[in-house]
Design a protein around this motif. Structure first.
Motif, PDB file in Angstrom:
ATOM      1  N   ASP A   1      -3.242   8.752  -6.135  1.00 47.31           N
ATOM      2  CA  ASP A   1      -4.695   8.553  -6.033  1.00 47.31           C
ATOM      3  C   ASP A   1      -5.068   7.085  -5.788  1.00 47.31           C
ATOM      4  O   ASP A   1      -6.231   6.709  -5.876  1.00 47.31           O
ATOM      5  N   TYR A   2      -4.084   6.258  -5.422  1.00 48.61           N
ATOM      6  CA  TYR A   2      -4.307   4.837  -5.147  1.00 48.61           C
ATOM      7  C   TYR A   2      -5.303   4.670  -4.002  1.00 48.61           C
ATOM      8  O   TYR A   2      -5.222   5.349  -2.987  1.00 48.61           O
ATOM      9  N   LYS A   3      -6.250   3.768  -4.174  1.00 48.99           N
ATOM     10  CA  LYS A   3      -7.249   3.469  -3.141  1.00 48.99           C
ATOM     11  C   LYS A   3      -7.031   2.041  -2.667  1.00 48.99           C
ATOM     12  O   LYS A   3      -7.210   1.091  -3.428  1.00 48.99           O
ATOM     13  N   ALA A   4      -6.632   1.887  -1.419  1.00 45.72           N
ATOM     14  CA  ALA A   4      -6.359   0.570  -0.843  1.00 45.72           C
ATOM     15  C   ALA A   4      -7.645  -0.072  -0.322  1.00 45.72           C
ATOM     16  O   ALA A   4      -8.608   0.618   0.006  1.00 45.72           O
ATOM     17  N   PHE A   5      -7.632  -1.406  -0.209  1.00 44.69           N
ATOM     18  CA  PHE A   5      -8.785  -2.130   0.331  1.00 44.69           C
ATOM     19  C   PHE A   5      -9.058  -1.747   1.783  1.00 44.69           C
ATOM     20  O   PHE A   5     -10.181  -1.827   2.254  1.00 44.69           O
ATOM     21  N   CYS A   6      -7.992  -1.344   2.484  1.00 44.89           N
ATOM     22  CA  CYS A   6      -8.144  -1.013   3.905  1.00 44.89           C
ATOM     23  C   CYS A   6      -8.610   0.425   4.128  1.00 44.89           C
ATOM     24  O   CYS A   6      -8.720   0.865   5.267  1.00 44.89           O
ATOM     25  N   ASP A   7      -8.900   1.149   3.063  1.00 44.92           N
ATOM     26  CA  ASP A   7      -9.477   2.493   3.173  1.00 44.92           C
ATOM     27  C   ASP A   7     -10.994   2.361   3.161  1.00 44.92           C
ATOM     28  O   ASP A   7     -11.623   2.294   2.103  1.00 44.92           O
ATOM     29  N   ILE A   8     -11.560   2.281   4.356  1.00 44.23           N
ATOM     30  CA  ILE A   8     -12.988   2.014   4.475  1.00 44.23           C
ATOM     31  C   ILE A   8     -13.784   3.317   4.475  1.00 44.23           C
ATOM     32  O   ILE A   8     -14.756   3.460   3.752  1.00 44.23           O
ATOM     33  N   THR A   9     -13.362   4.266   5.310  1.00 39.35           N
ATOM     34  CA  THR A   9     -13.955   5.602   5.339  1.00 39.35           C
ATOM     35  C   THR A   9     -12.817   6.603   5.485  1.00 39.35           C
ATOM     36  O   THR A   9     -11.649   6.225   5.542  1.00 39.35           O
ATOM     37  N   GLU A  10     -13.180   7.871   5.588  1.00 39.49           N
ATOM     38  CA  GLU A  10     -12.135   8.886   5.755  1.00 39.49           C
ATOM     39  C   GLU A  10     -11.425   8.752   7.102  1.00 39.49           C
ATOM     40  O   GLU A  10     -10.240   9.048   7.226  1.00 39.49           O
ATOM     41  N   LYS A  11     -12.126   8.275   8.107  1.00 41.72           N
ATOM     42  CA  LYS A  11     -11.538   8.097   9.447  1.00 41.72           C
ATOM     43  C   LYS A  11     -11.024   6.686   9.696  1.00 41.72           C
ATOM     44  O   LYS A  11     -10.423   6.416  10.724  1.00 41.72           O
ATOM     45  N   ILE A  12     -11.274   5.776   8.784  1.00 45.07           N
ATOM     46  CA  ILE A  12     -10.754   4.407   8.859  1.00 45.07           C
ATOM     47  C   ILE A  12      -9.974   4.170   7.569  1.00 45.07           C
ATOM     48  O   ILE A  12     -10.502   3.653   6.590  1.00 45.07           O
ATOM     49  N   SER A  13      -8.720   4.624   7.598  1.00 49.55           N
ATOM     50  CA  SER A  13      -7.922   4.616   6.381  1.00 49.55           C
ATOM     51  C   SER A  13      -6.471   4.278   6.667  1.00 49.55           C
ATOM     52  O   SER A  13      -5.786   4.997   7.388  1.00 49.55           O
ATOM     53  N   CYS A  14      -6.011   3.180   6.081  1.00 50.24           N
ATOM     54  CA  CYS A  14      -4.602   2.836   6.260  1.00 50.24           C
ATOM     55  C   CYS A  14      -3.716   3.682   5.342  1.00 50.24           C
ATOM     56  O   CYS A  14      -2.574   3.964   5.670  1.00 50.24           O
ATOM     57  N   SER A  15      -4.239   4.118   4.208  1.00 43.36           N
ATOM     58  CA  SER A  15      -3.446   4.939   3.286  1.00 43.36           C
ATOM     59  C   SER A  15      -2.999   6.235   3.939  1.00 43.36           C
ATOM     60  O   SER A  15      -1.854   6.659   3.765  1.00 43.36           O
TER      61      SER A  15
ATOM     62  N   VAL B   1       0.845  -1.196   0.000  1.00 44.85           N
ATOM     63  CA  VAL B   1       0.000   0.000   0.000  1.00 44.85           C
ATOM     64  C   VAL B   1       0.880   1.246   0.000  1.00 44.85           C
ATOM     65  O   VAL B   1       0.665   2.175  -0.793  1.00 44.85           O
ATOM     66  N   GLU B   2       1.885   1.250   0.855  1.00 44.23           N
ATOM     67  CA  GLU B   2       2.781   2.403   0.960  1.00 44.23           C
ATOM     68  C   GLU B   2       3.489   2.679  -0.370  1.00 44.23           C
ATOM     69  O   GLU B   2       3.563   3.825  -0.817  1.00 44.23           O
ATOM     70  N   MET B   3       3.989   1.631  -1.005  1.00 48.22           N
ATOM     71  CA  MET B   3       4.685   1.800  -2.284  1.00 48.22           C
ATOM     72  C   MET B   3       3.714   2.199  -3.401  1.00 48.22           C
ATOM     73  O   MET B   3       4.059   2.993  -4.270  1.00 48.22           O
ATOM     74  N   SER B   4       2.511   1.674  -3.357  1.00 51.15           N
ATOM     75  CA  SER B   4       1.500   2.024  -4.366  1.00 51.15           C
ATOM     76  C   SER B   4       1.101   3.483  -4.261  1.00 51.15           C
ATOM     77  O   SER B   4       0.894   4.149  -5.278  1.00 51.15           O
TER      78      SER B   4
END
Length: 157
Positions: A36-50, A27-30
């Motif tokens: 503008d990469y959207k990771a699977f772990c980006d669920i909402t604006e407050k639940i976002s690993c990106s 995710v970090e490298m992407s």
């Protein structure tokens, strides 16, 4: 629990840690390659690993200066730790298990520090990050149990 079963649990938890840390690194490298990469772990604006993995704290734990050769992604440190945990779990010697426990115990303050940053500085919830905190706590408990099992086994009757 027998040391052999504890070893299996330690290896299993460590493999899960490697998978999660490798995903975080991806995710970090992407994000670096494609902002503008959207990771699977980006669920909402407050639940976002990106958001977390793109922050200043994602490398060198946010503690190292930019010019430091050790300022690498935190997930790489995690992968190294989990691989080391697997390697050390192959030994059923009390001294080695004590070293493994010490390493596991060192992850706890780092997890607390990173959880603090996550909640109170970045105001985010990173599913990937919290998963590694749980795995680190589990590895500490399993390694402690292995140490107790080995020390009980080595005591004379």
């Amino acid at each position: 629990m027998k040391p052999q079963n504890l070893n299996r649990a330690i290896v299993g938890a460590s493999l899960l840690g490697i998978l999660i840390s490798t995903y975080a690194l991806n995710v970090e490298m992407s994000i670096q390659a494609k902002p503008d990469y959207k990771a699977f772990c980006d669920i909402t604006e407050k639940i976002s690993c990106s958001k977390v993995l793109n922050s200043e704290y994602a490398k060198g734990f946010g503690l190292l200066p930019n010019e430091s050769p050790l300022k690498i992604p935190n997930c790489i440190y995690g992968i190294i730790f989990y691989c080391l945990s697997i390697f050390l779990s192959t030994f059923d010697q009390l001294q080695v298990v004590r070293i493994q426990l010490l390493l596991s115990l060192c992850t706890i303050p780092m997890c607390v520090y990173l959880a603090y940053l996550l909640a109170f500085v970045l105001h985010d919830f990173c599913v990937v990050c919290v998963s590694t905190y749980i795995i680190n706590a589990l590895l500490t408990v399993l390694t402690f149990k292995k140490m107790k099992a080995l020390s009980t086994k080595q005591k004379p009757c």
